[in-house]
Design a protein around this motif. Structure first.
Motif, PDB file in Angstrom:
ATOM      1  N   VAL A 251      -5.391  -8.148  -7.235  1.00 39.66           N
ATOM      2  CA  VAL A 251      -4.855  -7.955  -5.882  1.00 39.66           C
ATOM      3  C   VAL A 251      -4.907  -6.476  -5.496  1.00 39.66           C
ATOM      4  CG1 VAL A 251      -2.774  -8.092  -4.452  1.00 39.66           C
ATOM      5  CG2 VAL A 251      -3.384 -10.003  -5.948  1.00 39.66           C
ATOM      6  N   SER A 252      -4.542  -5.601  -6.425  1.00 36.27           N
ATOM      7  CA  SER A 252      -4.536  -4.158  -6.157  1.00 36.27           C
ATOM      8  C   SER A 252      -5.943  -3.639  -5.918  1.00 36.27           C
ATOM      9  CB  SER A 252      -3.898  -3.408  -7.330  1.00 36.27           C
ATOM     10  OG  SER A 252      -2.560  -3.809  -7.513  1.00 36.27           O
ATOM     11  N   VAL A 254      -8.546  -5.249  -4.730  1.00 33.18           N
ATOM     12  CA  VAL A 254      -9.026  -5.700  -3.420  1.00 33.18           C
ATOM     13  C   VAL A 254      -8.283  -4.980  -2.292  1.00 33.18           C
ATOM     14  CG1 VAL A 254      -9.241  -7.669  -1.875  1.00 33.18           C
ATOM     15  CG2 VAL A 254      -9.726  -7.945  -4.314  1.00 33.18           C
ATOM     16  N   LYS A 255      -6.957  -4.912  -2.419  1.00 33.41           N
ATOM     17  CA  LYS A 255      -6.135  -4.318  -1.355  1.00 33.41           C
ATOM     18  C   LYS A 255      -6.422  -2.832  -1.177  1.00 33.41           C
ATOM     19  CE  LYS A 255      -1.303  -3.795   0.092  1.00 33.41           C
ATOM     20  NZ  LYS A 255       0.125  -4.051  -0.264  1.00 33.41           N
ATOM     21  N   GLN A 256      -6.609  -2.128  -2.272  1.00 32.73           N
ATOM     22  CA  GLN A 256      -6.818  -0.678  -2.212  1.00 32.73           C
ATOM     23  C   GLN A 256      -8.293  -0.299  -2.225  1.00 32.73           C
ATOM     24  OE1 GLN A 256      -3.442  -0.590  -1.456  1.00 32.73           O
ATOM     25  NE2 GLN A 256      -3.681   1.526  -2.156  1.00 32.73           N
ATOM     26  N   ASP A 257      -9.162  -1.310  -2.219  1.00 33.17           N
ATOM     27  CA  ASP A 257     -10.606  -1.072  -2.239  1.00 33.17           C
ATOM     28  C   ASP A 257     -11.006  -0.158  -3.403  1.00 33.17           C
ATOM     29  OD1 ASP A 257     -13.224  -1.386  -1.374  1.00 33.17           O
ATOM     30  OD2 ASP A 257     -13.133   0.314   0.004  1.00 33.17           O
ATOM     31  N   SER A 305      -3.523   2.310  -8.694  1.00 31.67           N
ATOM     32  CA  SER A 305      -3.776   1.766  -7.355  1.00 31.67           C
ATOM     33  C   SER A 305      -2.961   2.477  -6.278  1.00 31.67           C
ATOM     34  CB  SER A 305      -3.451   0.270  -7.330  1.00 31.67           C
ATOM     35  OG  SER A 305      -2.048   0.055  -7.441  1.00 31.67           O
ATOM     36  N   VAL A 307      -0.123   1.484  -5.259  1.00 35.79           N
ATOM     37  CA  VAL A 307       0.723   0.502  -4.571  1.00 35.79           C
ATOM     38  C   VAL A 307       2.197   0.794  -4.878  1.00 35.79           C
ATOM     39  CG1 VAL A 307       1.370  -1.937  -4.448  1.00 35.79           C
ATOM     40  CG2 VAL A 307      -1.046  -1.284  -4.554  1.00 35.79           C
ATOM     41  N   SER A 309       5.801  -0.903  -4.766  1.00 27.67           N
ATOM     42  CA  SER A 309       6.553  -2.148  -4.616  1.00 27.67           C
ATOM     43  C   SER A 309       7.671  -2.167  -5.646  1.00 27.67           C
ATOM     44  CB  SER A 309       5.636  -3.360  -4.811  1.00 27.67           C
ATOM     45  OG  SER A 309       5.237  -3.471  -6.169  1.00 27.67           O
TER      46      SER A 309
END
Length: 376
Positions: A251-252, A254-257, A305, A307, A309
């Protein structure tokens, strides 16, 4: 400590490097550096790197001058000593790999592997110079930047490559509490065939990732397989940690390219090997403690990443992970800068061009004067 002069039989030196390597493999973050100490030896260090590179070029032009190769090796030893004194651990490790790889050069070797070896050794000298300038400019150490080149040298010697998380340290305590998921309930007879199908799904995605074809859909397939593996085992089984972390890592990415580097592709290949063990061993495999190296690599990817959270904060606290001080995007930018021409290289080129311009001006002036001279 005194070392033997002959590089091939220098066992004391190899043991010394191996001992020091074990002492210095934990560098969590982008750490500050003593710029004053670096500034005092910078010119000497860059000159030594440049001279060792020139000694290698001199050897490469004939490929039979053993003395020139030994001089190059002696220069690399000197470089390593300076990096150790400065506590630039990544640069010291790259220099160690450089020494060990240069030592494998066989004079008069005309095999197809020889040019590639010389090319990577030469590239290592260039990257060391660029890294010295990077450290002085950025006033921090970022040894992870050097792992790609370290691995290029290790591959030449058929050594195992270092993971991307090599300089990343974690403290393993109790496993985190994994959020509950809706379980997939199957009988023991159905368990094996289902894991086989899930592994096939994961492998279909993995093949796409390895080939660089439609990476986002391929990663989606892999993620679906990991989610179902997590549901199949339940959140309370030790091995489920891998599926949960792997899912978040995808997920990271893809989300952060995030860039799918070779090391990250190999990480997912290692996950496939764990799925294979579940396929072979059955339901009991879920009771196995996941490999710490794999958990560490997944945690590094998550922290990299950038991210933010609550889950990531809890993981950082549980495993005592300090802030890295950089993200994957920033690391990619720094890596690109490191591959570009170093300041000393540019300065040398400017000097050569300036000399050419001065010589041209002199020629033009002489020609101009000669055009108006009247012979007696």
């Amino acid at each position: 400590m005194r070392f033997d002069k002959h590089p091939v039989d220098n066992h004391k030196y190899k043991r010394y490097m191996q001992t020091n390597r074990r002492r210095e493999i934990s560098v969590n973050t982008a750490e500050p550096v003593n710029v004053q100490s670096l500034g005092m030896v910078r010119e000497e260090l860059l000159a030594t790197i440049d001279q060792a590179g020139r000694d290698l070029e001199s050897f490469a032009s004939t490929k039979d001058d053993v003395q020139q190769l030994n001089v190059c090796l002696a220069g690399i030893k000197q470089i390593l000593g300076i990096f150790r004194m400065l506590e630039l651990k990544g640069a010291a490790l790259l220099t160690e790999e450089l020494y060990l790889t240069t030592e494998t050069i066989i004079p008069s070797d005309d095999s197809t592997s020889s040019p590639k070896k010389l090319e990577q050794i030469t590239a290592s000298f260039f990257i060391l110079s660029a890294y010295v300038e990077y450290v002085q400019r950025a006033q921090k150490r970022l040894p992870v930047l050097l792992i790609p080149q370290i691995n290029e040298l290790r591959k030449l010697r058929k050594e195992a490559v270092l993971p991307e998380s090599y300089f990343f340290g974690v403290t393993f305590r109790d496993a985190p509490v994994i959020p509950p998921v809706e379980p997939i309930v199957v009988s023991d007879d159905e368990f094996g065939p289902l894991v086989t199908r899930l592994r096939q799904m994961f492998q279909m995605g993995l093949i796409g990732v390895l080939r660089g074809e439609q990476s986002v859909p391929a990663l989606g397939l892999m993620r679906r397989a990991l989610i179902r593996l997590q549901r199949l085992g339940g959140s309370d089984k030790p091995l489920t940690l891998l599926w949960w972390l792997g899912n978040m890592a995808i997920v990271s990415i893809v989300k952060q390219d995030m860039e799918l580097l070779e090391s990250r592709k190999m990480l997912f290949s290692r996950l496939d090997r764990v799925i294979r063990q579940v396929q072979q061993s059955g339901r009991v495999a879920y009771q196995a403690v996941p490999p710490k190296g794999l958990v560490k690599e997944l945690l590094y990817l998550l922290m990299l990443s950038g991210v933010q959270s609550d889950t990531f904060k809890k993981l950082r606290s549980l495993y005592s992970i300090p802030d890295l001080g950089y993200t994957d995007e920033e690391l990619a930018q720094e890596r690109q800068l490191l591959q570009g021409p170093s300041a000393s290289t540019v300065a040398s080129l400017v000097k050569v061009l300036q000399d050419e311009i001065n010589n041209t001006k002199k020629v033009l002036e002489i020609t101009s004067q000669g055009a108006f001279k009247i012979d007696d």
